[in-house]
Motif scaffolding. Structure first.
Motif, PDB file in Angstrom:
ATOM      1  N   ALA A 204       0.989  -1.288  -0.024  1.00 25.11           N
ATOM      2  CA  ALA A 204      -0.063  -0.047  -0.230  1.00 25.11           C
ATOM      3  C   ALA A 204       1.042   1.323  -0.008  1.00 25.11           C
ATOM      4  O   ALA A 204       0.214   2.216  -0.597  1.00 25.11           O
ATOM      5  N   LEU A 205       2.083   1.300   0.486  1.00 23.29           N
ATOM      6  CA  LEU A 205       2.906   2.427   0.610  1.00 23.29           C
ATOM      7  C   LEU A 205       4.010   2.524  -0.295  1.00 23.29           C
ATOM      8  O   LEU A 205       4.898   3.146   0.104  1.00 23.29           O
TER       9      LEU A 205
ATOM     10  N   THR B 160      -1.017  -3.789   5.120  1.00 17.62           N
ATOM     11  CA  THR B 160      -0.378  -2.479   4.480  1.00 17.62           C
ATOM     12  C   THR B 160       0.765  -3.030   3.555  1.00 17.62           C
ATOM     13  O   THR B 160       1.006  -2.418   2.238  1.00 17.62           O
TER      14      THR B 160
ATOM     15  N   LEU C  58     -10.766   2.370  -3.992  1.00 20.30           N
ATOM     16  CA  LEU C  58     -11.249   1.920  -2.502  1.00 20.30           C
ATOM     17  C   LEU C  58     -12.714   2.178  -2.382  1.00 20.30           C
ATOM     18  O   LEU C  58     -13.391   1.219  -1.608  1.00 20.30           O
TER      19      LEU C  58
ATOM     20  N   ARG D 287       1.822  14.510  -1.529  1.00 18.59           N
ATOM     21  CA  ARG D 287       1.142  14.645  -0.496  1.00 18.59           C
ATOM     22  C   ARG D 287      -0.016  13.803  -0.223  1.00 18.59           C
ATOM     23  O   ARG D 287      -0.001  13.211   0.637  1.00 18.59           O
ATOM     24  N   ASP D 288      -0.672  13.632  -1.264  1.00 16.41           N
ATOM     25  CA  ASP D 288      -1.840  12.650  -0.845  1.00 16.41           C
ATOM     26  C   ASP D 288      -1.568  11.164  -1.485  1.00 16.41           C
ATOM     27  O   ASP D 288      -2.093  10.307  -0.465  1.00 16.41           O
ATOM     28  N   THR D 289      -0.961  10.937  -2.507  1.00 15.28           N
ATOM     29  CA  THR D 289      -0.612   9.488  -2.857  1.00 15.28           C
ATOM     30  C   THR D 289       0.850   9.418  -1.671  1.00 15.28           C
ATOM     31  O   THR D 289       1.888   9.500  -2.242  1.00 15.28           O
ATOM     32  N   ALA D 290       0.605   9.273  -0.483  1.00 13.76           N
ATOM     33  CA  ALA D 290       1.490   9.417   0.402  1.00 13.76           C
ATOM     34  C   ALA D 290       1.948   8.088   0.539  1.00 13.76           C
ATOM     35  O   ALA D 290       1.673   6.863   0.962  1.00 13.76           O
TER      36      ALA D 290
ATOM     37  N   LEU E  96       6.151   5.615   0.889  1.00 15.17           N
ATOM     38  CA  LEU E  96       7.543   5.508   1.856  1.00 15.17           C
ATOM     39  C   LEU E  96       8.683   5.991   1.140  1.00 15.17           C
ATOM     40  O   LEU E  96       9.964   5.971   1.565  1.00 15.17           O
TER      41      LEU E  96
ATOM     42  N   SER F  36      -6.266  18.581   6.203  1.00 16.35           N
ATOM     43  CA  SER F  36      -4.916  18.424   7.038  1.00 16.35           C
ATOM     44  C   SER F  36      -5.006  19.125   8.264  1.00 16.35           C
ATOM     45  O   SER F  36      -4.466  19.134   9.412  1.00 16.35           O
TER      46      SER F  36
ATOM     47  N   TRP G  28      -0.812  15.894   9.885  1.00 16.08           N
ATOM     48  CA  TRP G  28      -2.411  15.370   9.735  1.00 16.08           C
ATOM     49  C   TRP G  28      -2.995  15.181  10.974  1.00 16.08           C
ATOM     50  O   TRP G  28      -2.110  14.795  12.003  1.00 16.08           O
TER      51      TRP G  28
ATOM     52  N   ALA H 106      -8.679  12.402   1.881  1.00 10.61           N
ATOM     53  CA  ALA H 106      -8.318  12.492   0.775  1.00 10.61           C
ATOM     54  C   ALA H 106      -9.218  11.844  -0.565  1.00 10.61           C
ATOM     55  O   ALA H 106      -9.837  11.002   0.070  1.00 10.61           O
TER      56      ALA H 106
ATOM     57  N   ASP I  23      -5.994   6.962  -0.987  1.00 10.97           N
ATOM     58  CA  ASP I  23      -4.870   7.839  -0.578  1.00 10.97           C
ATOM     59  C   ASP I  23      -5.089   8.273   0.655  1.00 10.97           C
ATOM     60  O   ASP I  23      -4.286   8.730   1.485  1.00 10.97           O
TER      61      ASP I  23
ATOM     62  N   PHE J 225      -6.162   6.460   3.033  1.00 14.71           N
ATOM     63  CA  PHE J 225      -5.392   5.251   3.607  1.00 14.71           C
ATOM     64  C   PHE J 225      -3.998   5.227   3.576  1.00 14.71           C
ATOM     65  O   PHE J 225      -3.082   5.248   4.732  1.00 14.71           O
ATOM     66  N   ARG J 226      -3.298   5.691   2.626  1.00 17.02           N
ATOM     67  CA  ARG J 226      -2.010   6.030   2.462  1.00 17.02           C
ATOM     68  C   ARG J 226      -1.505   7.128   3.407  1.00 17.02           C
ATOM     69  O   ARG J 226      -0.355   6.800   4.304  1.00 17.02           O
ATOM     70  N   ILE J 227      -2.227   8.185   3.391  1.00 22.01           N
ATOM     71  CA  ILE J 227      -1.735   9.268   4.101  1.00 22.01           C
ATOM     72  C   ILE J 227      -1.749   8.559   5.762  1.00 22.01           C
ATOM     73  O   ILE J 227      -0.824   8.935   6.404  1.00 22.01           O
TER      74      ILE J 227
ATOM     75  N   HIS K  59      -1.883   5.821   7.019  1.00 21.91           N
ATOM     76  CA  HIS K  59      -0.752   4.718   7.288  1.00 21.91           C
ATOM     77  C   HIS K  59       0.829   5.212   7.241  1.00 21.91           C
ATOM     78  O   HIS K  59       1.664   4.810   8.136  1.00 21.91           O
ATOM     79  N   THR K  60       1.144   6.036   6.428  1.00 22.31           N
ATOM     80  CA  THR K  60       2.447   6.542   6.236  1.00 22.31           C
ATOM     81  C   THR K  60       2.665   7.565   7.687  1.00 22.31           C
ATOM     82  O   THR K  60       3.757   7.159   8.213  1.00 22.31           O
TER      83      THR K  60
ATOM     84  N   ARG L 148       5.584   6.428  10.462  1.00 21.42           N
ATOM     85  CA  ARG L 148       6.615   7.392  10.849  1.00 21.42           C
ATOM     86  C   ARG L 148       6.216   7.594  12.633  1.00 21.42           C
ATOM     87  O   ARG L 148       7.361   8.006  13.204  1.00 21.42           O
TER      88      ARG L 148
ATOM     89  N   MET M  51     -10.048   8.355   6.409  1.00 14.87           N
ATOM     90  CA  MET M  51      -9.528   7.033   7.212  1.00 14.87           C
ATOM     91  C   MET M  51      -8.796   7.240   8.178  1.00 14.87           C
ATOM     92  O   MET M  51      -8.132   8.202   8.621  1.00 14.87           O
TER      93      MET M  51
END
Lengths: 341, 341, 341, 341
Positions: free
Chosen positions: B107-108, B217, B260, C112-115, C117, D176, D242, D257, D262, D264-266, D268-269, D273, D308
């Protein structure tokens, strides 16, 4: 010397005997690279929707939509190779085409995946008169009187090979193997490059459109049976991860995915890498160049996944030779063939 | 009287002989509805990734990922019926599990469809010690010293039947036929309902996880071989468009799609219609009710399409009887079976 | 008689004093409908990125990107009206343009949105020599030697009015109020129609590009300051929900949203309704017609939301008169103006 | 000593005087970090929808939806700091709540962005009796007789600060800066962390829900006015990109987003971190850990962008101290406050 292979389709064949998948079917014939294939394709409804009184969901069985001509076993094709399909001629076989709305199918309706609580939009059928000589497709409103002649621009919605990973995919679906990409760029004069996944590639095609908008918005183009001529060639030891196209003016990449930006991303990363390779540029320099010169038309926003095309004008980048120049070679051979009739 | 069918897998079988698709394979056995199947499943790497020194992309062949146990031909199953699979017992077969990062999967990270210009993230392997007795799964950092014991929560990532339209789909893909849904709800005590598309349904399952987060993830859970016991039943003349689940507390629907939100829309329209039917509500009244009571956990955001689950607490809606009460009946039969060992 | 309003920008003005939003700022001038506005726009970096040694993220402050010229208060404009902006002339002000990659911005990178790693892609700057006379834009690779002359095709990435609901939006964002749509269709000869949300509309524009690909893939076109001439007109009592464009050949609708298919859906529903109205067709007949004749180029796939354009060739639908013929009238007035210099 | 600030709202204030944005409004009061704020919030319809005969689109003006209480200027808050908002008490102010369907708003309907050709779904209003003492919310079907008591679970759909880049955003939108996140996790006992973008932060909140499903599927929860008590604190020199939440059991991150992956990605990243930082793990080790332990519930799939939540059980990761332990400190202070009444 030119090998010409005439493959006649039997229009009386029972529906169950037709081909509705990429992969999963025995080849109907084996052909040598370089062969000119003269054949025909049925329309996407297998000819069952013929008048404005025919309602798609009543006269068609969902298992029997979008029949393909093939599959053809390409002699010598192995995984890691690329099949080149040059469209010499795509001509409507009859003087009519058809479009419809289909319940829960299309870009501007709730659908199987974009599942909402709305009832289906009205289900209607439009019949188009096709005038091959005048190169016109006649739109006729069904809830009013408007008639508009539109330019004929014949193309194949579907061309593909057997998918990887042992999958068998419906002919309604586009993907890395080609399939139902539904781009108007698949017209006579274009060469389509498809990566080979299984021995013999198992090429098939169909879904003729007398014309379509970019997006195939209502889900159905001006569908018609076609008499088509293709030349099939083989490029050894050259993988092609996603279908590419070439015509005299453009190099083109495609991507098929959802959401639509992923289709865009696939097509554009493929183009960045292709341009980098052809011009000996770094990936970042190619990214910059493509960002200033690409055209990005939508192919379809109606199928199970969506398809985007990325086009780069050849002359802007010095007209480099792609795939060993196979497009020019096939194009030159095709010139001997009558474009129409 | 209980039919018990023991189906032993051959762990020395060559990779090529294993099952990697839904559809497209001959059944390994025919079983009567009501049968208890005692069997095992390989881990998703077919046992090839065993230490932190094993790098997935080097030791695995992409054609041979996620082997399934089956397919089983369910006697009497016809299109329009529903197969119920009750998970009686899912126990790690060995004392270790494995997780990894896989280039362009997860996912990341940039991926095959979300195609970007980044190089792949580092490819690492984590080995988990599994303690069935203590019900613990031991996380051990590979770039540091941290160790954390996590609760064991065994489940199957994959359970499905042959898809419709003659398609054969990779076991890496989820869809309306089930497949690689990767939801932690597929644990012992749950019943999964799958609509039948072909005669005999052709049920298979695999992809055991000692535990996983909602979303899976990084694309890989705590993967392990499983010793599993299921009871397979058949509900005649009841179609199930998308997989549903039931446990003692929840009715659940699933949707698998991209983006999604489409997976969410599928799961929630299915739940609105199910609740409307079970409680004799209008669709709008059911829409309102579901909008106030549903839980909406993610299953996976890493596979070729993503999966969402919609859960409704049974007791909030008066504990209606679904699918003729088959879950309660199977649950009651399962109680005779030792949950562990 | 033609009202001409010359509005000179002060290139020495401090960054803090510039306009970086749609809405939320006092008008710099009030202009009557019908006025020819002769003015200039800064480049999107406010002139701070001038050589390949300038790194965007170091020399620019994210609060001060994409300065706009305006806002202009259009006398008489009320919510429910439409402002027409005809681009008479868009000429690069200097002999250089610039493009860059920006960390986590663009279509082919984590963002930023398609965040994700991944670390950022390399941050590079390309300088283009602009030759107004030869109408050329000179690409020069920075990690190699390739030089390519590309056709100059000047346009404004940004044109918009104050948004509805009291919102103030960054000039980096496109939406129903226009804004950062980044479509190459916004070139001289085009008329842009924008629905009015607040008294006086508060029109502003900027973000000149000497050229860009469809998609503005890396996020940055060939950015340059522009000397531009526009004619602003007002169409009373005619709401325009999403920005539309017209040139001599095409009617165009736009949609700005994510995912990209939603941008497509907005643009295409708008076009279906516009065509239905112009041709007195039922909505379903218009849906069918648009599905066979529209072109669907991407505008941008890099901004905070993405923009799609839907184009219908006017002559295919009998060249109907839109918005009371304002485009033809403005085009005719513009012909008096020197196209270049 | 505890500073208590009682801020009474005037329920007779004209709609035009209420707060409908984040950013763009003068503060109603300045408060010191550590202050307990005792106040109330209007329901999202400002009290105008009161019976099943009230149709939202008729009695409400789209400019006046979702009024907020605030904004409060937090003394000492500067960009780069984080505001902590602890919800001590959230109690329905009256004995009724309301939900509705709104044309083209919600997850299972065509909408403004997912623009389709369907007519709107039926527009209906449901009135819920709220029983604070029994902690029940009474569902009553409007097209049938079903009544169901549901657990009361009060929360605030909206809490946020002024956005960055000089933007002013509608209170209908999450981002955000917080805003209309619509997560049921924003209940009494939770602490919400919001990054500060402007001096004083300009905190406001509202949109009380007596309960809602994950997803707020029809777009409207059980809306009600609330009497709420919050403690506001300030964490200096700690940016929060965020919104994050914490309760006694979970650390939570959010992302808002579209598409939903996206969001979800935000989330989870951000969690990867955060966990890396709290446990001194490498990013890859944290990615692995989060991939096995996170819960991923949907917040909303109906607002202008979707939200999310990613939840990590504190005890699974050794209950690390986040944000200097402010949650525990505020929770402990809150215990002195009567939870109800």
């Amino acid at each position: 010397m030119t090998h010409v292979f005439e493959f006649e389709i039997d229009e009386d064949a029972p529906l169950e005997s037709l081909l509705f998948t990429f992969g999963g079917a025995e080849p109907v014939a084996a052909i040598h690279p370089g062969t000119v294939v003269v054949t025909s394709t049925r329309d996407c409804f297998a000819g069952l929707v013929r008048s404005t009184a025919d309602v798609t969901s009543q006269v068609c069985d969902p298992r029997f939509l979008n029949p393909q001509t093939g599959p053809f076993f390409i002699e010598g094709a192995k995984p890691g190779d690329t099949v080149a399909v040059h469209f010499v001629r795509i001509e409507p076989r009859y003087s009519w085409g058809v479009s419809t709305t289909v319940p829960f199918f299309g870009a501007l309706t709730a659908s199987r995946d974009t599942a909402l609580l709305h009832p289906a939009l009205p289900e209607l059928t439009w019949i188009y008169e096709l005038d091959n000589e005048a190169r016109l497709v006649h739109y006729q409103a069904v809830e009013g009187d408007l008639h508009l002649p539109l330019p004929m621009d014949p193309m194949h919605g579907t061309v593909g090979v057997a998918p990887p990973l042992g999958e068998v995919r419906s002919s309604l679906t586009p993907g890395s193997w080609g399939g139902n990409m539904d781009t108007p760029e698949m017209r006579a004069g274009s060469t389509c490059y498809l990566g080979v996944n299984v021995d013999g590639a198992l090429l098939s095609f169909g879904d003729g459109h007398a014309r379509q908008a970019e997006g195939e918005t209502c889900g159905v183009a001006v569908e018609c049976a076609m008499d088509s001529v293709i030349i099939v060639d083989l490029i050894k030891d050259t993988p092609t991860p996603w279908p590419r196209l070439e015509n005299d003016d453009y190099l083109m990449t495609t991507g098929s995915a959802k959401p639509l930006e992923d289709a865009f991303r696939i097509a554009h990363t493929e183009m960045v890498r292709w341009v980098a390779e052809l011009l000996s540029l770094s990936e970042m320099d190619a990214y910059q160049l493509v960002s200033q010169i690409a055209l990005s038309p939508v192919a379809n926003v109606c199928d199970t996944v969506y398809t985007m095309v990325c086009k780069v004008p050849k002359k802007l980048i010095g007209s480099p030779t792609a795939f060993g120049g196979v497009h020019d070679a096939l194009r030159s051979r095709a010139r001997g063939w009558p474009a129409s009739g």
